[in-house]
Motif scaffolding. Structure first.
Motif, short mmCIF file in Angstrom:
data_model
loop_
_atom_site.label_atom_id
_atom_site.label_comp_id
_atom_site.label_asym_id
_atom_site.label_seq_id
_atom_site.Cartn_x
_atom_site.Cartn_y
_atom_site.Cartn_z
N GLY A 176 16.95 -55.88 9.46
CA GLY A 176 17.42 -56.50 8.23
C GLY A 176 16.53 -56.23 7.04
N TRP A 177 16.03 -55.00 6.94
CA TRP A 177 15.10 -54.67 5.87
C TRP A 177 15.78 -54.13 4.61
CZ3 TRP A 177 10.65 -51.87 8.97
CH2 TRP A 177 9.97 -52.83 9.72
N GLY A 178 17.08 -53.90 4.63
CA GLY A 178 17.78 -53.45 3.44
C GLY A 178 17.63 -51.96 3.16
N SER A 179 18.29 -51.51 2.10
CA SER A 179 18.30 -50.09 1.72
C SER A 179 16.98 -49.70 1.08
CB SER A 179 19.45 -49.80 0.75
OG SER A 179 20.69 -50.16 1.32
N GLY A 180 16.59 -48.43 1.29
CA GLY A 180 15.36 -47.97 0.69
C GLY A 180 15.37 -46.51 0.27
N ALA A 181 16.14 -45.67 0.96
CA ALA A 181 16.17 -44.25 0.64
C ALA A 181 16.96 -43.98 -0.64
CB ALA A 181 16.79 -43.47 1.80
N SER A 182 16.68 -42.83 -1.26
CA SER A 182 17.32 -42.47 -2.52
C SER A 182 18.28 -41.31 -2.36
CB SER A 182 16.26 -42.11 -3.56
OG SER A 182 15.36 -43.19 -3.77
N PRO A 183 19.39 -41.29 -3.08
CA PRO A 183 20.33 -40.17 -3.01
C PRO A 183 19.76 -38.94 -3.71
CG PRO A 183 21.03 -41.72 -4.70
CD PRO A 183 19.86 -42.34 -4.01
N ILE A 184 20.20 -37.76 -3.26
CA ILE A 184 19.80 -36.51 -3.90
C ILE A 184 21.03 -35.63 -4.07
CG2 ILE A 184 17.46 -36.59 -2.96
CD1 ILE A 184 18.33 -34.39 -0.97
N LEU A 185 20.97 -34.72 -5.02
CA LEU A 185 22.02 -33.73 -5.25
C LEU A 185 21.56 -32.39 -4.69
CD1 LEU A 185 22.85 -34.82 -8.86
CD2 LEU A 185 24.53 -34.79 -7.00
N ALA A 203 22.47 -43.53 4.40
CA ALA A 203 23.04 -44.87 4.61
C ALA A 203 22.59 -45.39 5.98
CB ALA A 203 24.56 -44.83 4.51
N CYS A 204 21.28 -45.36 6.21
CA CYS A 204 20.77 -45.74 7.53
C CYS A 204 21.05 -47.20 7.84
CB CYS A 204 19.27 -45.44 7.62
SG CYS A 204 18.22 -46.55 6.66
N GLU A 205 20.89 -48.07 6.86
CA GLU A 205 21.12 -49.49 7.08
C GLU A 205 22.62 -49.80 7.17
OE1 GLU A 205 18.98 -52.69 6.93
OE2 GLU A 205 17.98 -51.13 8.09
N GLU A 206 23.39 -49.20 6.32
CA GLU A 206 24.79 -49.56 6.17
C GLU A 206 25.69 -48.92 7.22
OE1 GLU A 206 22.48 -49.75 2.50
OE2 GLU A 206 22.97 -48.03 3.78
#
Length: 477
Positions: A176-185, A203-206
């Motif tokens: 339950g640590w929430g989102s942390g990674a950032s999207p890239i193009l 989307a590891c958490e979701e």
């Protein structure tokens, strides 16, 4: 529903950003956190105003890094829930925000408000260390893309109009640590042989998945799912591997998970190869690699661990060759990502031929430098905490604590490593085979907690904390 709130009568649209003239994603244009042409100030003080071009308060906290696109700064934050750990409030009141600021003066051009559409993980434990606006935006110079956790991935034009949103899952990880990674193009080869751009989302958490979206409309292009992804908060990088005989100059999407490094085909999501590496517990740091097809370096894990791995060593999802892992180390970094640097020669000739180093400052306040060729530890020293601002975070209490990743600015003898603590103090470090701290620049005791890495422009740094955004540039007076 998204609400764009214009705060000026006339909005001047920023031109499409050139890769070397902007900081359009987490850790800069190519994810290396290197800005050789930049000449920001190396001295500033948030309390006295020394070399502070502007400072603007934010409506709420956030851990995401700012990005710079043309004449605009984009930053995210949140309000309504989880602002106060002792009294977090009603999770249904959570609202995330994307703000556009003028790079010249910090004026708020617009703010897009995005109420949460799914029940988020409760504000307790480690999620209180970063909150609900942790993923750094990215931009192609015409649109800005944000990952707002269970509410989804959204695209806005530069005037603040929401263009689309896509749900990428509403699950919660086991911790339950929430989102942390950032999207890239990423630019890949399309089905017609021409170039195509994809938006890659961790989307590891979701959803326990890496997901590629079409940036034009948000439609899903591919999905790579695995249960082990629920312990990776890493932002991937893409590098070109010249060493694969069957597919020369093959693109590889490089992504660490606990105990492994994956290389995916960024056009399809197919697994090309994987390597076993000693990054245990969880993977939070972004890999780093040069642009010339050299090895990829990973450090991380709750208990530490890192490795150097040769690119393009296998295909078809096979394990990498035995000799692909060049070296491993038990040294690690839980949150801050490393940077590759070159150090001056011991001969004192001013040339950067002393070797390449993998350098980072860990979340627990250790400065580490490893020989990039052999993995040998060059130095490992605790950062001094005399006179530093007291951190608000519980990790590292009693010493220096960092979540932000360092950046390398300048070239030649003017190169410096800049690394910001969670209390907003920035270490200015000269690249060398000993820890050479030139100075420490404070934002001040009221600056708020800083989890974000700086954005770099030609002559300035943009730093954000839970309380505000600072643009630091040399005074013209």
């Amino acid at each position: 529903m998204s609400v764009a709130a214009p705060l000026v009568a006339l909005l001047l649209f920023a031109p499409a950003a050139e890769p070397d003239a902007a900081w359009p994603r987490f850790r800069g244009p190519d994810g290396r956190a290197v800005a050789p042409a930049a000449a920001p100030p190396l001295s500033w003080n948030g309390e006295t105003g020394e070399n502070v071009r502007w400072h603007v308060d934010l409506p709420g906290p956030g851990a995401s890094s700012p990005i710079v696109v043309g004449d605009a700064v984009f930053v995210t934050c949140y309000t309504g829930y989880g602002v106060d750990e002792r009294n977090p409030g009603d999770v249904n009141a959570l609202v995330r925000h994307l703000l556009r600021l003028n790079l010249a003066d910090g004026a708020v051009v617009w703010r897009a408000d995005v109420p949460s559409t799914a029940e988020e993980d409760p504000y307790r434990g480690f999620i209180s260390e970063h909150g609900y606006a942790t993923s750094t935006p990215c931009s192609d110079g015409e649109r800005v893309f944000v990952h707002f956790g269970k509410t989804g991935v959204l695209a806005f034009d530069l005037a603040g109009k929401e263009l689309w949103r896509t749900n990428v899952g509403t699950d919660s990880g086991p911790r339950g640590w929430g989102s942390g990674a950032s999207p890239i193009l990423v630019e890949v080869e399309g089905d017609d042989g021409g170039p195509r751009t994809l938006l890659i989302v961790n989307a590891c958490e979701e959803a326990q998945a890496l997901i590629a979206l079409d940036p034009a409309n948000g439609e899903e292009v591919w999905r790579a799912s695995a249960g082990s992804l629920n312990q990776s908060w890493a932002t991937p990088i893409v590098r070109t591997s010249p060493s694969n005989a069957a597919s020369p100059n093959r693109q590889e999407l490089l992504f660490p998970i606990p105990d492994e490094l994956w290389a995916l085909n960024p056009a399809t999501g197919g697994l090309l190869w994987y390597a076993e590496i000693p990054v245990d517990g969880s993977a939070c740091t972004s890999p780093v690699a040069d642009e010339d097809g050299g090895p990829v370096y990973v450090v991380g894990g709750r208990q530490g661990g890192g490795a150097a791995v040769t690119l393009g060593t296998a295909t078809g999802g096979d394990p990498a060759a035995d000799d692909a892992v060049l070296w491993t180390t038990r040294e690690g970094s839980y949150v801050p990502s490393p940077v590759l640097i070159r150090v001056p020669s011991e001969r004192g000739n001013g040339e950067d031929d002393g070797g390449e180093r993998l350098f980072w400052l860990s979340d627990r306040g250790l400065a580490l430098s490893l020989d990039a060729q052999t993995g040998e530890t060059i130095f490992k020293e605790r950062l001094p905490d005399d006179g530093l601002t007291q951190s608000e975070g519980r990790r590292g209490r009693g010493g220096v604590s960092l979540y932000a990743s360092p950046v390398l600015v300048g070239s030649g003898a003017d190169r410096r490593i800049l690394a910001t603590t969670r209390a907003g103090d920035t270490f200015v470090i000269t690249p060398a085979d000993t820890l050479q701290i030139e100075r420490v620049n404070p934002l001040g005791p009221d600056a708020g907690r800083c989890n974000a890495s700086p954005a770099v422009t030609e002559d300035a740094l943009v730093l954000r904390t839970d309380h505000g955004v600072w643009c630091l540039a040399k005074s013209t007076e």
